[in-house]
Write an enzyme that holds these catalytic residues in place. Structure first.
Site, PDB file in Angstrom:
ATOM      1  CB  CYS A   1      -0.887  -0.021   1.237  1.00 18.31           C
ATOM      2  SG  CYS A   1      -1.843   1.471   1.468  1.00 18.31           S
TER       3      CYS A   1
ATOM      4  CG  ASP B   1      21.423  -6.292 -14.121  1.00 23.14           C
ATOM      5  OD1 ASP B   1      21.569  -7.499 -14.370  1.00 23.14           O
ATOM      6  OD2 ASP B   1      21.012  -5.868 -13.030  1.00 23.14           O
TER       7      ASP B   1
END
Ligand SMILES: [Zn+2]
Length: 461
Positions: A212, A360
């Site tokens: 949240c 990456d």
């Protein structure tokens, strides 16, 4: 004095646009960059010539497809539109789009402007222009290490829209849009999906937005549509999906998309749930612009996928679908779309680690690849290609896919030619950014080479 600088900047910009077109570049930012250097006020001055609404489209995934669909809807109405190219979505690229359509005096007026931009660029853009509508498709972190960065970006967008006369069109199924709940003046409208037959209740996909944003507690999902998009409630503060202004329902993917947006029936040649969101977002924005239903239906039905966005080629009569992937959420969506198609298919991955892809490549381990091994999903062969073909093959192997049907061919051309010779009903090619255009070129060549030349029919007589 400013007017002279404006005209000078327009002249230089327009000349550079012509040169860059001659050199074969389409969406270039360079002309806009030079023009901004000559006259920094050029963008805000040209944007003031837009008499209707300026619409800004942003978000992590789907902004290009959504804004291109919306552009074709607006064009269908006959409006004079300024729209920037997806490859040029920073200030300079947007400035190029304005210079291109403007007259040399900078006084030509426009009905509407539709500007696609990266999330991080929104605050900067809002300093120059005054949009009537800001559409945010969703927020996903491109790579997990960028999560903190994403939060910062969302807060900056929030600060940029606060206390302004602007309508926000937000994805109600994305918990991160809750950041905008306490804005003081901007009006919020929400699009989202009702329950669909494609929802899942417990998924292994990565979910960046599962906490949240108000209290930090974990969210409980009643259903997931895909990735972190779904119907959720916070166990801590009770925060939940906002009420919908535009509801997508009766979704059917067979494999192209049919859905209802409130009482409007829409068909699109696109595939996959993430594209259903793009259709829903474009239709919702069009309704907010008071565009009539027939224009929306016709434009979306005729809107064909573009490079890397499920563009389809035909090799020896077999459809080959090219899809751009750039992050775990995108890869999950693409694989889900692939397995929703019930044909026997071959799957191709082109994984590069050039600057444009992100160096990456560990994100491939964050994607939910395990479903590719399941027999009922009908994946016959997998070929891995690109600079990091070995890493991709390793990922596929660890997903449990049988190694006797898995191959590594680093060279793109050799790999694509090979997979088109393996038996199947359809081929799906998933590619990272820097391999995409080469894949496309190879597919176009193969399509041309294998197009059946019809046997010559004797002349009538
Ligand atoms: Zn909460």
């Amino acid at each position: 004095m400013n007017h002279i600088r404006l005209i000078l900047a327009l002249l230089v910009g327009k000349t550079l646009i012509i040169i860059s077109r001659l050199l074969g570049n389409q969406g270039s930012s360079f002309p806009g960059k030079m023009a901004l250097r000559i006259y920094p006020g050029i963008l805000s001055e040209l944007a003031a010539q837009v008499k209707g609404k300026i619409i800004v489209v942003t978000g992590t995934n789907g902004k290009t497809t959504t804004s291109n669909m919306l552009a074709s809807i607006i064009t269908e109405t006959g409006a004079a539109l300024i729209h920037n190219q997806s490859g040029a979505n920073m200030l300079s690229g947007i400035t190029t789009a304005f210079i291109d359509k403007s007259s040399i005096t900078g006084r030509k007026q426009f009905d509407c402007a539709l500007l696609e931009t990266d999330e991080a660029n929104v605050p900067l853009l809002l300093r120059e222009i005054d949009p009537g509508l800001l559409l945010i498709t969703n927020f996903f972190s491109d790579q997990l290490d960028r999560f903190g960065e994403l939060d910062t970006i969302i807060n900056k967008i929030k600060d940029a829209v606060n206390n302004r006369e602007i309508d926000l069109l937000l994805n109600a199924d994305d918990p991160l849009t809750a950041h905008f709940q306490d804005l003081s003046s901007a009006s919020r409208y929400y699009f989202g999906f009702a329950a669909t037959s494609y929802d899942s209740y417990d998924s292994r996909e990565n979910r960046e937005g599962r906490h949240c944003v108000i209290c930090g507690q974990e969210l409980e999902y009643r259903r997931y549509h895909y990735a972190s998009l779904g119907q959720f409630t916070c166990l801590g503060c009770g925060s939940h999906n906002p009420e919908l202004d535009f509801t997508g329902h009766n979704l059917v993917m067979n494999p192209t998309i049919e859905l209802m947006v409130d009482d409007l029936e829409i068909n699109s040649p696109y595939q996959g749930f993430y594209n259903a969101y793009n259709v829903l977002a474009a239709a919702a924005a069009a309704r907010m612009l008071d565009i009539n239903k027939q224009h929306i239906q016709r434009a979306i039905a005729n809107y064909q996928p573009q490079a890397g966005r499920m563009e389809t080629f035909h090799i020896n009569g077999i459809p080959a679908v090219l899809i751009l992937v750039k992050n775990p959420a995108g890869l999950n969506q693409s694989i889900t779309a692939v397995i929703q198609d019930q044909t026997y298919k071959n799957l191709f991955f082109a994984l590069n680690d050039n600057a444009g892809d992100g160096r990456d490549i560990s994100w491939i381990w964050d994607a939910d690849m395990e479903i590719i091994e399941e027999e009922q999903n009908r994946i016959k062969h997998i070929v891995c290609s690109g600079l990091r073909s070995g890493d991709m093959a390793l990922r596929v192997k660890y997903a449990g896919y049988p190694v006797d049907r898995l191959e590594i061919k680093t060279d793109l051309k050799e790999a694509i030619e090979h997979i088109t010779q393996l038996e199947c009903e359809k081929i799906y090619l998933l590619s990272t950014y820097s391999a995409l255009f080469e894949c496309r070129k190879i597919l176009l060549e193969l399509q041309k080479r294998t197009a059946k030349t019809p046997d010559r029919i004797p002349a009538r007589g």
